[in-house]
Structures are given as structure tokens and as C-alpha cells.
Design an enzyme around this catalytic site. Sequence first.
Site, short mmCIF file in Angstrom:
data_model
loop_
_atom_site.label_atom_id
_atom_site.label_comp_id
_atom_site.label_asym_id
_atom_site.label_seq_id
_atom_site.Cartn_x
_atom_site.Cartn_y
_atom_site.Cartn_z
N ARG A 154 -15.76 -32.24 35.36
CA ARG A 154 -16.14 -31.58 36.59
C ARG A 154 -15.91 -32.60 37.63
NH1 ARG A 154 -19.72 -27.58 33.82
NH2 ARG A 154 -20.47 -25.96 35.01
N ARG A 164 -29.86 -16.85 31.77
CA ARG A 164 -29.99 -18.22 32.12
C ARG A 164 -30.71 -18.49 33.55
NH1 ARG A 164 -24.14 -20.89 31.11
NH2 ARG A 164 -24.68 -22.33 33.21
N ARG A 211 -23.93 -23.58 42.85
CA ARG A 211 -23.12 -24.10 41.99
C ARG A 211 -21.80 -23.76 42.37
NH1 ARG A 211 -25.01 -20.41 37.00
NH2 ARG A 211 -23.39 -21.61 35.84
N ARG A 266 -24.86 -11.95 33.84
CA ARG A 266 -24.58 -12.51 32.41
C ARG A 266 -26.03 -12.64 31.57
NH1 ARG A 266 -21.66 -18.23 31.88
NH2 ARG A 266 -23.52 -18.79 33.60
P1 ADP Z 1 -18.04 -19.57 32.36
O1 ADP Z 1 -18.19 -19.99 30.81
O2 ADP Z 1 -16.96 -19.72 32.67
O3 ADP Z 1 -19.27 -19.87 33.34
P2 ADP Z 1 -18.45 -16.92 30.83
O4 ADP Z 1 -17.56 -16.75 29.85
O5 ADP Z 1 -20.01 -17.21 30.50
O6 ADP Z 1 -18.16 -17.85 32.07
O7 ADP Z 1 -18.44 -15.46 31.62
C1 ADP Z 1 -19.28 -15.29 32.65
C2 ADP Z 1 -19.71 -13.62 32.79
O8 ADP Z 1 -18.65 -12.85 32.77
C3 ADP Z 1 -20.25 -13.18 31.48
O9 ADP Z 1 -21.43 -12.26 31.56
C4 ADP Z 1 -19.06 -12.67 30.61
O10 ADP Z 1 -19.46 -11.60 29.62
C5 ADP Z 1 -18.37 -11.81 31.80
N1 ADP Z 1 -17.06 -12.20 31.64
C6 ADP Z 1 -16.15 -12.94 31.07
N2 ADP Z 1 -14.84 -12.75 31.11
C7 ADP Z 1 -14.70 -11.58 31.79
C8 ADP Z 1 -13.52 -10.65 32.15
N3 ADP Z 1 -12.36 -10.85 31.74
N4 ADP Z 1 -13.92 -9.45 32.88
C9 ADP Z 1 -15.22 -9.17 32.94
N5 ADP Z 1 -16.40 -9.82 32.62
C10 ADP Z 1 -15.99 -11.21 32.15
P1 AMP Z 2 -22.29 -24.49 32.27
O1 AMP Z 2 -22.71 -24.07 31.14
O2 AMP Z 2 -20.86 -24.99 32.10
O3 AMP Z 2 -22.39 -23.56 33.56
O4 AMP Z 2 -22.96 -25.75 32.98
C1 AMP Z 2 -24.51 -25.48 33.14
C2 AMP Z 2 -24.87 -26.62 34.13
O5 AMP Z 2 -24.86 -27.90 33.03
C3 AMP Z 2 -24.25 -27.19 35.28
O6 AMP Z 2 -24.43 -26.39 36.46
C4 AMP Z 2 -24.60 -29.08 35.21
O7 AMP Z 2 -25.83 -28.92 35.82
C5 AMP Z 2 -24.73 -29.24 33.85
N1 AMP Z 2 -23.19 -29.41 33.38
C6 AMP Z 2 -22.42 -28.80 32.53
N2 AMP Z 2 -21.06 -29.48 32.25
C7 AMP Z 2 -21.37 -30.64 33.41
C8 AMP Z 2 -20.37 -31.76 33.53
N3 AMP Z 2 -19.17 -31.95 32.93
N4 AMP Z 2 -20.83 -32.56 34.58
C9 AMP Z 2 -21.82 -32.60 35.19
N5 AMP Z 2 -22.91 -31.58 34.91
C10 AMP Z 2 -22.58 -30.57 33.95
#
Ligand code: ADP
Ligand code: AMP
Length: 217
Positions: free
Chosen positions: A88, A160, A171, A127
Amino acid sequence: MRVILMGPPGAGKGTQADLLINKLGILHISTGDMFRKALKEKTSLGLEAKKYMDAGELVPDNVTVGIVKERLAEPDCKKGFLLDGFPRTIPQADALENTIKELGAGLDKVINIAVDRDVLVQRLTGRRVCKECGATYHVMFNPPKAKDVCDDCGGGLYQRSDDTVETVNNRLLVYEEQTAPLIDYYRKKDLLLEVNGDQEVEQVTNDILRALGRVKA
Ligand code: ADP
Ligand code: AMP
């Protein structure tokens, strides 16, 4: 195959990773999931990470690089991995390059899932995640069959604590400042593949597989 799945928070990295790992036969390694697991187990790593996660900030590079280095050295990573949420920052990307080199391997591709900001906010604030198995839902775009109950395992769903509007805004700012520069970083290394994440989940998966050369165009 060693792949990075990049994209802003809410782009769909976790959703796509769950679908791709079966098709590609590789591991899903998510630093966010690793921190959340550590927090659930109340380890010192989890309690340290919580301070940053709650504020929507990044956990310091030395901590994050340390846990990824350890994980990638485990034998099961030999079959390949898909990194989600790491790297990141540029120092994390440099450290990853060295780690993979030390393991005698190389990075195959970096997929960037692009989604506009207003869609990201909608996705993150709606989510819901299963407490038991980690499956991801969305109140509008991918609702469970029964409200707040996981279709897969019957576990309860939760929001979350960093998916509130205030934390989401920070974020996304942190993403723009610290993570978006990695797009150019990997483009210059000729590793970048770009995918439109604002499509149906299945279409995004197909585009990623096609970009990786795993299905015919
Ligand atoms: P990231 O891991 O990148 O933070 P997630 O996979 O957790 O994202 O997805 C974020 C939210 O968007 C979740 O609630 C998921 O169900 C929804 N989501 C993911 N992909 C799509 C899509 N192509 N269209 C609509 N909603 C989606
Ligand atoms: P994510 O589940 O990827 O959305 O990450 C949730 C949170 O975890 C982020 O907002 C950061 O606080 C921490 N985190 C996850 N991955 C990283 C990374 N590669 N570097 C620093 N912080 C991270």
C-alpha cells in the site's frame, strides 16, 4: 503464479480474491484479514494495528512488511499467492520485491481494479461481513437471503468499525496519497493490468482472468 490485486478500499479486491483463488489454485493473502484476525485473538500485533485501523490510517510499514515477509516464507506459499491490500506504499512495494527475490521467485502481474469514488463510498458503507467465515455481503448489491445471516455458514453479519462514513473518507484520502502512486510504479515495471471494477462481480472476474491470460478473449 504470484499476483497483486490492487485498488482502492471497496474496489472489490476481497470479493474477487475469493473467486479467483479457486480458479488459479493459489493462496489469498490479505493484510487487512491478518490484522483483523490478530485483533480478534487480542495479540500485541492486533492491539497495535487497531489504533491505525480505527482511524483509517495505515499500520506502519515496518510492522506490515514484517508480517508479510514471515507469511510468504511459509511453505504453502510455494504454490503461488494473490496479495490483497499489500503493498500500500512505495517502501512496502520495494520490500516486497526484495522478499520475492530472496525466495528465488518473481512477481507475475499486478491487477488494478478501478472504481469511482462515489461508488466506493456506497460499497464500503453498505458492506457486511460474516463473523464466522469472513464472507462479504452488501446490503443492496449482494444481500444475504436472510437479513444479517450468512448464506454460507449461518453466522451473524456485522459492519466493520472502519466502514463508517467518517473513517471511509479518511481511508480514501490515505489511498490517494500513499497507495495510488503504486499504479505508476508497477506500470513502469511493465507489470500492470487494469480492470474496470464498476461492473457485475462475475464480469470483473472474467476480465481479470482474461487479463491474466487464463481465458480466451
Ligand atoms: P475491498 O476488499 O477492495 O475493500 P470488497 O471485496 O470487500 O472490497 O467489496 C466492498 C463491498 O462492495 C462489499 O460489500 C461487496 O459485497 C461489494 N462489491 C464487491 N464487488 C462488487 C461489484 N462488482 N458490484 C457491486 N458490489 C460489489
Ligand atoms: P483492508 O481490509 O485491506 O481494507 O485493510 C483494513 C485496514 O488494515 C487498513 O485501513 C489499514 O489500517 C490496515 N492495513 C491493511 N493492509 C495494510 C498495509 N498493506 N499497510 C498498512 N496498513 C494496512
